[in-house]
Scaffold this motif. Structure first.
Motif, short mmCIF file in Angstrom:
data_model
loop_
_atom_site.label_atom_id
_atom_site.label_comp_id
_atom_site.label_asym_id
_atom_site.label_seq_id
_atom_site.Cartn_x
_atom_site.Cartn_y
_atom_site.Cartn_z
N ARG A 33 2.81 1.64 -3.31
CA ARG A 33 1.90 2.14 -4.35
C ARG A 33 1.66 3.64 -4.18
O ARG A 33 1.65 4.40 -5.16
N ALA A 34 1.46 4.07 -2.94
CA ALA A 34 1.20 5.48 -2.68
C ALA A 34 2.40 6.36 -3.00
O ALA A 34 2.24 7.54 -3.36
N TYR A 39 0.84 -1.21 0.00
CA TYR A 39 0.00 0.00 0.00
C TYR A 39 0.87 1.25 0.00
O TYR A 39 0.61 2.21 -0.75
N HIS A 40 1.90 1.26 0.83
CA HIS A 40 2.77 2.43 0.91
C HIS A 40 3.68 2.55 -0.31
O HIS A 40 4.00 3.67 -0.75
#
Length: 227
Positions: free
Chosen positions: A99-100, A96-97
């Motif tokens: 990707r962000a 998730y991080h």
């Protein structure tokens, strides 16, 4: 008055709530070492299924009998599922991080990998919801328990969604609405889930004392029931 008699719907509802509270206490105490969560959850569902089937004669004895009989298998399954859950959670957090913090092609790549992890998490959740009730209902190998839990949960998807919704609603209610509901907690969730799962699990097991007709069971399942 019939309204307050033992067999009245109100009395039976209050009795079931008392059962749920008591089983939740037993479950919580037996989960304290963490490693025993699997055996405790199996025992909780064993007792809950007995309640649903009208065999709630001695909850304490039934709970601890199942706890002892299924301790080894339930503990192994729990430790495997705990490790997989931690792995998926860590992967999801990292991806998730990543990707962000990415753009362009890398962002697309991390998104696709994250989608795979989410899909794996869905499979994991289905298995987690059904594996301990299944251990409480039939005898089989660890791999067959995991495999059949997914197949049963995927086949009876509406039941799976309802069971998940029950647990999510209890979690949300305890955290955000009325914290004292934790007194019922997993005990009430297991009891409601047992009502939802009872016919499903019954169709996946065979009790030679019930009838003499053949019963179809999922592939790889020997159909033996716990004593």
């Amino acid at each position: 008055m019939k309204f307050f008699s033992y067999d009245s719907p109100l009395s039976q509802l209050l009795l079931k709530l008392c059962y749920a509270c008591y089983l939740n206490l037993l479950w919580f105490v037996c989960c304290i070492p963490i490693v025993t969560v699997g055996a405790s959850t199996t025992a909780l569902y064993y007792a809950s299924l007995k309640i649903v089937r009208g065999e709630d004669h001695d909850l304490t004895r039934m709970f601890f009998r199942s706890f002892r009989q299924n301790f080894r298998q339930s503990t192994v399954l729990w430790l495997v599922l705990l490790a997989v859950g931690l792995f998926l959670g860590a992967d999801g957090y990292i991806l998730y991080h990543l990707r962000a913090a990415s753009t362009g092609v890398p962002a697309v790549m991390w998104t696709l990998i994250l989608a795979l992890v989410i899909a794996a998490a869905v499979v994991y959740t289905i298995v987690l919801l059904f594996v301990f009730p299944l251990v409480a209902s039939v005898s089989n190998t660890n791999w067959a328990m995991l495999k059949n839990s997914f197949f049963i949960g995927a086949h009876y998807l509406f039941c799976t969604i309802l069971v998940f919704a029950v647990h999510f609603a209890m979690f949300f209610a305890v955290v955000s609405i009325f914290t004292p509901l934790f007194l019922f907690g997993e005990g009430l969730c297991a009891l409601i889930s047992a009502y939802l799962m009872s016919n499903v699990l019954r169709s996946c097991s065979y009790d030679p004392d019930a009838d003499t007709e053949s019963v179809d069971v999922p592939a790889g399942q020997d159909g033996g029931r716990n004593a």
